[in-house]
Design an enzyme around this catalytic site. Sequence first.
Site, PDB file in Angstrom:
ATOM      1  N   GLU A   1      -1.978  -6.884   0.002  1.00  0.00           N
ATOM      2  CA  GLU A   1      -3.072  -7.090  -0.647  1.00  0.00           C
ATOM      3  C   GLU A   1      -4.203  -7.800  -0.001  1.00  0.00           C
ATOM      4  OE1 GLU A   1      -3.074  -8.274  -4.844  1.00  0.00           O
ATOM      5  OE2 GLU A   1      -1.939  -6.365  -5.493  1.00  0.00           O
TER       6      GLU A   1
ATOM      7  N   GLU B   1       3.639  -1.957  -5.972  1.00  0.00           N
ATOM      8  CA  GLU B   1       3.293  -2.759  -7.147  1.00  0.00           C
ATOM      9  C   GLU B   1       2.708  -1.949  -8.071  1.00  0.00           C
ATOM     10  OE1 GLU B   1       1.704  -6.674  -7.089  1.00  0.00           O
ATOM     11  OE2 GLU B   1       2.429  -7.240  -4.982  1.00  0.00           O
TER      12      GLU B   1
HETATM   13  O1  AHR Z   1       2.849  -9.412  -9.138  1.00  0.00           O
HETATM   14  C1  AHR Z   1       2.113 -10.193  -9.234  1.00  0.00           C
HETATM   15  C2  AHR Z   1       0.617 -10.418  -8.238  1.00  0.00           C
HETATM   16  O2  AHR Z   1       0.176  -9.297  -8.466  1.00  0.00           O
HETATM   17  C3  AHR Z   1       1.382 -10.415  -6.827  1.00  0.00           C
HETATM   18  O3  AHR Z   1       1.526 -11.891  -6.380  1.00  0.00           O
HETATM   19  C4  AHR Z   1       0.023  -9.524  -6.185  1.00  0.00           C
HETATM   20  O4  AHR Z   1       0.357  -8.920  -4.937  1.00  0.00           O
HETATM   21  C5  AHR Z   1      -0.660  -8.804  -7.177  1.00  0.00           C
HETATM   22  O5  AHR Z   1      -2.079  -9.047  -7.156  1.00  0.00           O
END
Ligand code: AHR
Length: 495
Positions: free
Chosen positions: A171, A289
Amino acid sequence: MPQAHLTLDPSFRIAPVNRRLFGSFVEHMGRCVYTGIYEPGHPAADDNGFRTDVLELTREMGVSVVRYPGGNFVSGYRWEDGVGPDRPSRLDLAWRQIETNAFGLNEFMTWTRAAGVEPMMAVNLGTRGIQEACDLLEYANHPSGTQWSDLRVKHGVTNPYGIKLWCLGNEMDGPWQIGHKSAHEYGRLANETAKAMRLVDPDIELVLCGSSNSGMPTFGAWEATVLEHAYDAVDYLSLHNYYEENGDLPGFLCSAVDMDRYISAIVATADHIGAKLRRKKKINLSFDEWNVWYQSRFTGRERSPFQETPELIEDTFTAADAVVVGDFLITLLRHADRVSIACQAQLANIIAPIRTKPGGPAWRQTIFHPFALTARHARGTVLRVEPFGPLLETKRYGEAPALSAVATVDGSQVALFAVNRSPDQDLDLTARLPAAVRPVSASVIAAGDDPHRVEALPQPLTVQADGDRLTARLPAASWTMILAECENLLDHNKL
Ligand code: AHR
């Protein structure tokens, strides 16, 4: 009663079912690692300190790939702290934790083997750069005879791990990220890191950071810029997104509409850059994610004291969440031609299908079930089905189809996954197959009667067969899996 129809034809194939779509994520965050997957001294812990109850649930879920060690955590992480006998405690600035480093790369790799999953490593491109990424790769994948590979051997790991999947940071578009960069800065760094890493090990597969979510102000432009820099050097572009109900159940039940649009937009952007650069190569996606996350309940960590293993975002999931997660899996399968990897975030405790109590039991949350059933039964080839049925009007996404569906075929075995997104109306589904069909079993998670209950064990659903048709009543707000046999289906391998 509203009606919906779909036709299942083995010639409308999308792609083979890629097992990497059933990935998960383990971050050094809260209690995902410590007292999640790893808890020496727990009654169920093995000699390595791994919780065997969590290992069993991970295998039962059918998880294929696990991303590690972050997440935001990786952007301040020194991987060397987590190998060998000396493990310094450090401040983890991402989550304001004390990181003891008791668990590191070698523990993770031993755990992946016990869990039967493929590792997906992330390198730190926040506070670190090309050299540290290459050092880590040399430690992990180089046979021996160099400083870092010999150190691994000294640490008791004779054979190189041969880790294939590597994420180039996490990110990096997010201002919250340690070492946050502009798209140009990140694109250049990622490209140079990728080139250098490939010199260490040409067999690796590399994931470039896309946007943190589709609401980022730089969404779209970020992807275009970083791809212009790194198109030739990487294999995949990442996407992340989380969804929550926020008092709008009808809109929430249609969350997969947004996931679908998000994927299509990124595919278009990647192909635009490919066309601009005149490349034949396609960049596929790593949705590394995704999940439901009640982010509005998370107040952040800015003022929190530094702590070891705080309880962070241990959301308790509902039946409605399970239906939405089932729809996300349908959506990922529908894009199986371009989405090659997907990781539900995270595996244990942190917005997770598996929860644990320190010293106590491990249990399945509602969202465990659609994941486990899809991972087990989506086999062979993904078929495109285009449901015809009612539309729903939502505040969030405008018009959305009430029925979401996808099918897989493996020889004569058919698996049909369907979600009725209507919060309050059942839906009569007719599925037409190319030949006589026999239902084998059907499971449903219905949330319409009580969407916020925190149990959602799949229940049997009645399915009728009439020649080449299957019919079933899909309850309001439900996820369904129908398994059937259709002898005259073309063998997908011959298609
Ligand atoms: O999954 C939790 C957090 O969400 C992770 O660390 C990050 O990559 C995302 O913003």
